[in-house]
Design an enzyme around this catalytic site. Structure first.
Site, PDB file in Angstrom:
ATOM      1  N   ASP A 510     -29.835  -1.344 -44.026  1.00 57.41           N
ATOM      2  CA  ASP A 510     -29.255  -2.387 -44.881  1.00 57.41           C
ATOM      3  C   ASP A 510     -29.756  -2.197 -46.306  1.00 57.41           C
ATOM      4  O   ASP A 510     -30.956  -2.009 -46.547  1.00 57.41           O
ATOM      5  CB  ASP A 510     -29.641  -3.774 -44.352  1.00 57.41           C
ATOM      6  CG  ASP A 510     -29.002  -4.887 -45.162  1.00 57.41           C
ATOM      7  OD1 ASP A 510     -29.677  -5.441 -46.029  1.00 57.41           O
ATOM      8  OD2 ASP A 510     -27.823  -5.193 -44.898  1.00 57.41           O
ATOM      9  N   ASN A 518     -24.423  -6.857 -56.606  1.00 59.35           N
ATOM     10  CA  ASN A 518     -22.998  -7.053 -56.908  1.00 59.35           C
ATOM     11  C   ASN A 518     -22.813  -8.116 -57.983  1.00 59.35           C
ATOM     12  O   ASN A 518     -22.018  -7.963 -58.924  1.00 59.35           O
ATOM     13  CB  ASN A 518     -22.256  -7.463 -55.641  1.00 59.35           C
ATOM     14  CG  ASN A 518     -21.496  -6.314 -55.026  1.00 59.35           C
ATOM     15  OD1 ASN A 518     -21.350  -5.269 -55.647  1.00 59.35           O
ATOM     16  ND2 ASN A 518     -21.008  -6.482 -53.807  1.00 59.35           N
ATOM     17  N   HIS A 523     -18.693  -5.585 -58.901  1.00 61.32           N
ATOM     18  CA  HIS A 523     -18.289  -4.963 -57.637  1.00 61.32           C
ATOM     19  C   HIS A 523     -18.044  -3.466 -57.767  1.00 61.32           C
ATOM     20  O   HIS A 523     -18.264  -2.715 -56.817  1.00 61.32           O
ATOM     21  CB  HIS A 523     -17.040  -5.658 -57.101  1.00 61.32           C
ATOM     22  CG  HIS A 523     -17.314  -7.051 -56.616  1.00 61.32           C
ATOM     23  ND1 HIS A 523     -17.945  -7.294 -55.421  1.00 61.32           N
ATOM     24  CD2 HIS A 523     -17.082  -8.267 -57.184  1.00 61.32           C
ATOM     25  CE1 HIS A 523     -18.080  -8.593 -55.246  1.00 61.32           C
ATOM     26  NE2 HIS A 523     -17.562  -9.219 -56.313  1.00 61.32           N
ATOM     27  N   GLU A 554     -22.791  -3.840 -46.613  1.00 62.65           N
ATOM     28  CA  GLU A 554     -23.841  -2.968 -47.125  1.00 62.65           C
ATOM     29  C   GLU A 554     -24.679  -2.366 -46.001  1.00 62.65           C
ATOM     30  O   GLU A 554     -25.770  -1.845 -46.256  1.00 62.65           O
ATOM     31  CB  GLU A 554     -24.751  -3.742 -48.096  1.00 62.65           C
ATOM     32  CG  GLU A 554     -25.592  -4.852 -47.448  1.00 62.65           C
ATOM     33  CD  GLU A 554     -24.859  -6.189 -47.417  1.00 62.65           C
ATOM     34  OE1 GLU A 554     -23.613  -6.173 -47.483  1.00 62.65           O
ATOM     35  OE2 GLU A 554     -25.527  -7.238 -47.333  1.00 62.65           O
TER      36      GLU A 554
END
Length: 644
Positions: A510, A518, A523, A554
């Site tokens: 992760d 973000n 983005h 993610e």
């Protein structure tokens, strides 16, 4: 003109007369000679054909029947190797003695059996199950720690090999020389054997026990065939002892009881119609296992009947041929009544003989003789009516060329040439040939055009299918495999790991504080970040079998096959460090750069558990990594389930 016609008629009459006389002479000659030579020719060729078919079918049977016994020998050798390896591990004896205390309990008469409900599948305290495993141990030999360790290990490995071969083998069991054995089968032996009374268990009187532990060698042995009343079937026991120590003593004996009914049924039905089989031990006596005519004597003698004891003199040549036989190869033995193909079934002490009675060839010889004579007569009679050259030159030959052209039109890609067709003839056949040539040219043109279109469409379809497959299994953002592909690979790699006994690891990865990334960078920058991480993971997919995929958002996942837990942990830590070394700025992270958290789960070769459990362990480990501050690898608590 009339004179010329008369001369032609005279010539025709003369030729016809001479042809008829020659035909009659040939008919008489063939009829006389056919009766003299056809019997010999036919009988020789039929016997040669029967011999060839008999050899081929017998060798196929020898190879087919050897397969299950080769598998049994390999399984037993694997059992012995694993037994020796596990027992030699440091500290293993104490663990196995503890297993003995968990699995077995002592009865009042001093004997040991497995604890109640274990056979029915009740788990031990540590969760291990041994359904359909039972055991018995002689009460007159008190077990020491060494005996307990070997008996417990035999119990565990017998369950492993017995359950893996369920449905193919009748049972699997390991015997210790102290007169005890655990066994994997449908029946609970703990409820059958006793140590007192007229039916008391005396393991030392069993042939496999006496022979297996009575020799310092470790060759696989087959017991004499015996009738098992509980299964109402013929059986034999296949046993392989371990390598004896310097004093000639063994520590374990791997055994399998084999039902012989199916083998007898197959033996009773050879591939050649009318043939029958004999199956016997390749010894001096020729101890019988199967013969269609003497099974009652075999049963009444408790499997001791033999070719010698029953004085089956017609089969003595088979016994004489045994020393020269090679496993899996058949040879022909000629007897007065039969043609026999005999060979040794590889990896067994058994010889298989397939008998073809000579009397079965007599009808075939007579039938062939009749066919030859009739065909000869018919052929010569037909010659009388097709002697005229016009039939050969103007009809038969042109038609034959036309037929050949018609056949080539369907199977050859080359165009028909003019010389292949009788187009020069001025009669009806010539007209037919010219029409056929025109039609053939049109058909071939159409065929070539159609082939080109089909090839083009096929290539386009194959290209589209490849693209569709790649799109369906690829993540559009990162260019690596997607969740769908990962789900398929995880389960297939899990099954492969179980079969191969390798260590499978799974990393759930992760990107730390990605939502903040973000929100801060946008983005588009987030997408670039995910692509960078994905490429770093691909770089660390070290082996050809490693699989990296985007799990969602993610999160990424990496499946690897490694040599152990330490290597898997080093691999995960290297990925964590490599991500940090990219030095991708992340102002909203306490680390100041993009990092990852990794949950690592590892499972070795087990009999229980699923791929989903491995994924769940990795997810829990990832949760722990996040809870501990991120940018680290956490190994799942339950990383390895061992077999002992």
């Amino acid at each position: 003109m009339v004179q010329e016609s008369h001369e032609v008629i005279s010539r025709k009459h003369s030729l016809t007369t001479r042809a008829l006389r020659l035909a009659i002479f040939r008919i008489g000659l063939v009829s006389l000679s056919a009766g003299a030579i056809s019997y010999y020719v036919n009988s020789t060729s039929i016997e040669r054909e029967v011999t060839g078919q008999l050899l081929l079918s017998t060798e196929q049977s020898l190879q087919r029947e050897a397969l299950p016994f080769r598998e049994i020998k390999d399984l037993q050798q694997n059992f012995l190797n694993e037994f020796k390896e596990i027992l030699s591990r440091p500290g293993m004896q104490a663990r196995l003695v503890n297993d003995f205390q968990q699995i077995f309990y002592r009865h009042e008469d001093g004997s040991y059996t497995q604890r109640p409900q274990l056979f029915e599948g009740q788990p031990l305290a540590d969760g291990r199950r041994f359904a359909e495993m039972s055991a018995t141990y002689a009460p007159d030999i008190a077990p020491n720690d060494d005996t307990k360790a070997r008996f417990a290990l035999s119990y565990i490995l017998s369950h492993k090999y017995g359950s893996s071969t369920k449905g193919r083998l009748f049972n699997f069991y390991g015997v210790v020389p102290e007169k005890g054995f655990p066994i994997y089968q449908d029946a609970d032996i703990a409820k059958v054997f006793t140590y007192s009374g007229p039916e008391a268990l005396k393991l030392e009187t069993y042939e496999f026990f006496e022979r297996g532990f009575g020799t310092p060698g470790n060759d696989t042995l087959f017991t004499r065939m015996y009738w098992d009343f509980s299964n109402n079937a013929w059986m034999t026991t296949i046993a392989t002892p371990d390598v004896a120590d310097a004093s000639g003593k063994h520590r374990i004996l791997a055994c399998v009881d084999v039902l012989l009914d199916e083998l007898m049924k197959r033996t009773a039905k050879p591939a050649m119609h009318g043939a029958y089989s004999t199956l016997f031990i390749a010894n001096d006596e020729g101890t019988l296992i199967y013969h269609p005519g003497v099974m009652e004597q075999v049963k009444s003698s408790e499997g001791k009947a033999s070719i010698q004891s029953l004085k089956m003199a017609q089969y003595y040549p088979l016994l004489e041929a045994v020393p020269a036989l090679a496993p899996g190869q058949a040879r022909i033995v000629q007897t007065q009544d039969d043609i026999v193909a005999i060979g040794l079934i590889a990896d067994t002490p058994w010889a298989l003989a397939v008998h073809y009675p000579r009397k079965l060839m007599t009808p075939a010889v007579l039938d062939n003789l009749a066919i030859v004579v009739i065909l000869g007569l018919l052929t010569l009679l037909v010659e009388i009516f097709i002697l005229r050259s016009i039939l050969q030159k103007q009809v038969a030959a042109p038609l034959f060329r036309l037929i050949q052209a018609a056949r080539l039109l369907g199977i050859s890609k080359e165009r028909l040439r003019a010389q292949q067709l009788p187009t020069q003839s001025s009669d009806e056949i010539g007209e037919l040939a010219r029409a056929f040539a025109t039609m053939a040219e049109r058909v071939q043109d159409a065929h070539e055009h159609l082939e080109l279109k089909v090839q083009g469409r096929t290539a386009e379809l194959e290209k589209a299918n490849r693209q569709l497959y790649e799109l369906s299994n690829t993540d559009g953002l990162t260019g690596i495999a997607n969740r769908r592909y990962f789900d398929e690979v995880l389960h297939s790699e899990w099954r492969r790991s179980l079969r191969a006994g390798t260590v499978l690891s799974l990393m759930l990865i992760d990107v730390d504080y990605f939502k903040k990334y973000n929100d801060h960078y946008g983005h588009q920058a987030g997408d670039d970040c995910l692509r960078r991480v994905a490429q770093a993971l691909k770089t660390h997919a070290l082996r050809a079998g490693d699989r990296v995929a985007r799990y969602g958002g993610e999160e990424f996942v990496l499946i690897t096959t490694t040599t152990g837990i330490d290597k898997a942990l080093e691999h995960a830590q290297a990925i964590c460090q490599a991500t940090q070394d990219m030095a991708l700025p992340h102002e909203m992270s306490p680390f100041g750069r993009v990092t990852v958290s990794i949950g690592l789960a590892v499972m070795a070769f087990i009999k229980e558990g699923t791929a989903d459990e491995l994924l769940k362990q990795a997810d829990q480990a990832l949760y722990s990594a996040k809870a501990r501050g991120r940018n680290q690898v956490v190994l799942a608590d339950s990383v390895v389930r061992k077999i002992v």
